[in-house]
Design an enzyme around this catalytic site. Structure first.
Site, mmCIF file in Angstrom:
data_model
loop_
_atom_site.group_PDB
_atom_site.id
_atom_site.type_symbol
_atom_site.label_atom_id
_atom_site.label_comp_id
_atom_site.label_asym_id
_atom_site.label_seq_id
_atom_site.Cartn_x
_atom_site.Cartn_y
_atom_site.Cartn_z
ATOM 1 N N ARG A 281 21.227 -48.646 -23.158
ATOM 2 C CA ARG A 281 22.463 -48.498 -22.388
ATOM 3 C C ARG A 281 23.691 -48.930 -23.201
ATOM 4 O O ARG A 281 24.763 -48.342 -23.085
ATOM 5 C CB ARG A 281 22.375 -49.345 -21.106
ATOM 6 C CG ARG A 281 21.342 -48.833 -20.115
ATOM 7 C CD ARG A 281 21.255 -49.773 -18.915
ATOM 8 N NE ARG A 281 22.555 -49.919 -18.280
ATOM 9 C CZ ARG A 281 23.085 -49.057 -17.419
ATOM 10 N NH1 ARG A 281 22.388 -47.991 -17.056
ATOM 11 N NH2 ARG A 281 24.257 -49.258 -16.901
ATOM 12 N N ASP B 44 32.542 -44.137 -15.296
ATOM 13 C CA ASP B 44 31.125 -44.279 -14.941
ATOM 14 C C ASP B 44 30.265 -43.291 -15.728
ATOM 15 O O ASP B 44 30.714 -42.183 -16.026
ATOM 16 C CB ASP B 44 30.970 -44.034 -13.430
ATOM 17 C CG ASP B 44 29.664 -44.605 -12.899
ATOM 18 O OD1 ASP B 44 28.968 -45.318 -13.649
ATOM 19 O OD2 ASP B 44 29.336 -44.322 -11.736
ATOM 20 N N SER C 189 34.215 -48.772 -5.473
ATOM 21 C CA SER C 189 33.592 -49.917 -6.157
ATOM 22 C C SER C 189 34.532 -51.107 -6.378
ATOM 23 O O SER C 189 34.603 -51.654 -7.483
ATOM 24 C CB SER C 189 33.003 -49.463 -7.503
ATOM 25 O OG SER C 189 32.031 -48.466 -7.311
ATOM 26 N N GLU D 108 45.579 -40.124 -4.809
ATOM 27 C CA GLU D 108 44.782 -38.903 -4.726
ATOM 28 C C GLU D 108 43.494 -39.180 -5.510
ATOM 29 O O GLU D 108 43.539 -39.738 -6.615
ATOM 30 C CB GLU D 108 45.541 -37.726 -5.363
ATOM 31 C CG GLU D 108 46.837 -37.382 -4.655
ATOM 32 C CD GLU D 108 46.610 -36.887 -3.222
ATOM 33 O OE1 GLU D 108 45.602 -36.202 -2.976
ATOM 34 O OE2 GLU D 108 47.454 -37.192 -2.355
ATOM 35 N N ASN E 66 29.645 -56.694 -12.229
ATOM 36 C CA ASN E 66 28.887 -56.401 -13.453
ATOM 37 C C ASN E 66 28.259 -57.650 -14.078
ATOM 38 O O ASN E 66 27.367 -57.548 -14.921
ATOM 39 C CB ASN E 66 29.761 -55.696 -14.503
ATOM 40 C CG ASN E 66 30.096 -54.254 -14.151
ATOM 41 O OD1 ASN E 66 31.102 -53.723 -14.593
ATOM 42 N ND2 ASN E 66 29.245 -53.598 -13.370
ATOM 43 N N HIS F 129 27.740 -47.523 -23.873
ATOM 44 C CA HIS F 129 29.018 -48.236 -23.782
ATOM 45 C C HIS F 129 29.816 -48.086 -25.085
ATOM 46 O O HIS F 129 31.040 -47.967 -25.049
ATOM 47 C CB HIS F 129 28.784 -49.714 -23.460
ATOM 48 C CG HIS F 129 28.137 -49.936 -22.118
ATOM 49 N ND1 HIS F 129 28.558 -49.279 -20.981
ATOM 50 C CD2 HIS F 129 27.096 -50.726 -21.721
ATOM 51 C CE1 HIS F 129 27.813 -49.665 -19.943
ATOM 52 N NE2 HIS F 129 26.922 -50.531 -20.380
ATOM 53 N N ARG G 219 32.892 -43.199 -4.955
ATOM 54 C CA ARG G 219 33.250 -44.445 -4.257
ATOM 55 C C ARG G 219 34.244 -45.227 -5.108
ATOM 56 O O ARG G 219 34.432 -44.935 -6.288
ATOM 57 C CB ARG G 219 31.998 -45.281 -3.958
ATOM 58 C CG ARG G 219 31.123 -45.553 -5.157
ATOM 59 C CD ARG G 219 29.939 -46.464 -4.811
ATOM 60 N NE ARG G 219 29.020 -46.513 -5.944
ATOM 61 C CZ ARG G 219 27.881 -45.841 -6.011
ATOM 62 N NH1 ARG G 219 27.486 -45.085 -5.014
ATOM 63 N NH2 ARG G 219 27.109 -45.930 -7.092
ATOM 64 N N ASN H 128 28.095 -44.249 -18.572
ATOM 65 C CA ASN H 128 27.685 -44.624 -19.938
ATOM 66 C C ASN H 128 26.172 -44.805 -20.046
ATOM 67 O O ASN H 128 25.556 -44.347 -21.005
ATOM 68 C CB ASN H 128 28.332 -45.963 -20.354
ATOM 69 C CG ASN H 128 29.829 -45.857 -20.506
ATOM 70 O OD1 ASN H 128 30.366 -44.759 -20.581
ATOM 71 N ND2 ASN H 128 30.495 -46.996 -20.563
ATOM 72 N N GLY H 129 25.605 -45.497 -19.050
ATOM 73 C CA GLY H 129 24.168 -45.789 -19.093
ATOM 74 C C GLY H 129 23.354 -44.510 -19.064
ATOM 75 O O GLY H 129 22.422 -44.321 -19.870
HETATM 76 C C1 FPP Z 1 29.920 -47.806 -15.937
HETATM 77 O O1 FPP Z 1 28.869 -47.016 -16.431
HETATM 78 C C2 FPP Z 1 30.653 -48.351 -17.062
HETATM 79 C C3 FPP Z 1 30.813 -49.685 -17.282
HETATM 80 C C4 FPP Z 1 30.267 -50.716 -16.388
HETATM 81 C C5 FPP Z 1 31.530 -50.179 -18.476
HETATM 82 C C6 FPP Z 1 32.694 -49.383 -18.950
HETATM 83 C C7 FPP Z 1 32.958 -49.770 -20.353
HETATM 84 C C8 FPP Z 1 33.377 -48.945 -21.336
HETATM 85 C C9 FPP Z 1 33.761 -47.557 -21.090
HETATM 86 C C10 FPP Z 1 33.471 -49.389 -22.758
HETATM 87 C C11 FPP Z 1 34.296 -50.583 -23.031
HETATM 88 C C12 FPP Z 1 35.661 -50.529 -22.482
HETATM 89 C C13 FPP Z 1 36.797 -50.645 -23.203
HETATM 90 C C14 FPP Z 1 38.102 -50.666 -22.502
HETATM 91 C C15 FPP Z 1 36.814 -50.741 -24.669
HETATM 92 P P1 FPP Z 1 27.383 -47.435 -16.124
HETATM 93 O O2 FPP Z 1 26.929 -48.339 -17.205
HETATM 94 O O3 FPP Z 1 27.294 -48.004 -14.760
HETATM 95 O O4 FPP Z 1 26.667 -46.040 -16.234
HETATM 96 P P2 FPP Z 1 25.495 -45.487 -15.313
HETATM 97 O O5 FPP Z 1 26.058 -45.337 -13.926
HETATM 98 O O6 FPP Z 1 25.180 -44.180 -15.957
HETATM 99 O O7 FPP Z 1 24.371 -46.475 -15.399
#
Ligand code: FPP
Length: 235
Positions: free
Chosen positions: A27, A14, A186, A197, A62, A31, A184, A16-17
């Protein structure tokens, strides 16, 4: 962690955004950076002797994100599989994408099948990537397939594995890590996390590195796991 057998780590990646927003970037840039972290952490996990690593890449919920973000995430997954499968095969990492496949673009399904076939022989570590994954859906679907049969927990677990397109035994989750500060599950691996754990860190996924993974493993090593029982010396 060497000699840990099939030690299973699951990660909710979690943040990335927020990582992108903090830099004034879209965003999708978060990713892209997150996918680079995936590469590093897969290698670090194999080095650490982790037997199974399950990453939550795209939850069924998502699909509710803006179309552009969904497209960029699915494209990124396909690029990851195209770019990393050979390296995984060389490093003994078996790829398995778990979750639903009936709603994924057919080109992505073909890439998944190709990556799974190319790494089928690998035994050093199992890398499971959860895509269009929802634990609640898997459990409901397994229950539907079980219909009125009197199943044991193991038989139900086998049905769940079938629903999820699991290709090999992965065992229950030992350690669940969630980055990004939220605490959480999710809808991730609810059955498999029965005695996991839990480890939460504020670090955003793109900033998560080998040192943070080591810190989580060290924290895990200090936990006392009783699985609902009492310690032998206090019994
Ligand atoms: C949650 O962060 C992350 C995701 C919904 C996507 C995860 C994807 C990657 C790490 C990249 C692609 C994966 C692979 C296996 C190559 P969020 O976007 O909800 O972040 P935020 O809570 O800060 O908005």
């Amino acid at each position: 962690m060497s000699g840990a057998g099939n030690f299973h780590v699951a990660i909710i990646m979690d943040g990335n955004g927020r990582w992108a927003q903090l830099r004034g970037l879209p965003r999708s840039a978060g990713h892209v950076q997150g996918a680079k972290t995936v590469r590093r952490i897969v290698e670090a996990s194999a080095r650490a002797g982790i037997g199974t690593l399950t990453l939550y890449a795209f939850s069924s919920d998502n699909w509710g994100r803006p179309g552009q973000e969904v497209d960029s995430l699915l494209r990124l997954l396909q690029c990851y599989l195209a770019g990393e499968t050979r390296r995984c095969a060389r490093n003994g990492v078996r790829i398995n994408v778990i979750g639903r496949r009936d709603r994924l673009p057919s080109s992505l399904v073909r890439s998944i099948e190709h990556s799974e076939a190319l790494t089928e022989h690998c035994t050093r570590m199992q890398l499971r990537i959860a895509v269009d994954y929802s634990s609640k859906h898997s459990i409901l679907e397994a229950a539907r397939r079980a219909s009125c049969n009197q199943l044991s927990a193991q038989e139900f677990q086998d049905l769940l594995a079938q629903v999820d397109h699991s290709v090999a035994e992965s065992g229950p989750v030992d350690l669940l890590i969630r980055t990004g500060g939220e605490q959480r599950l999710s809808d991730f691996l609810l059955w498999d996390c029965a005695y996991a754990e839990l480890y939460f860190t504020d670090r955003l996924w793109p900033d998560f590195g080998e040192a943070e993974l080591d810190a989580a493993l060290e924290d895990f090593a200090s936990r006392q796991r009783r699985f609902g029982k009492v310690l032998a010396e206090t019994a």
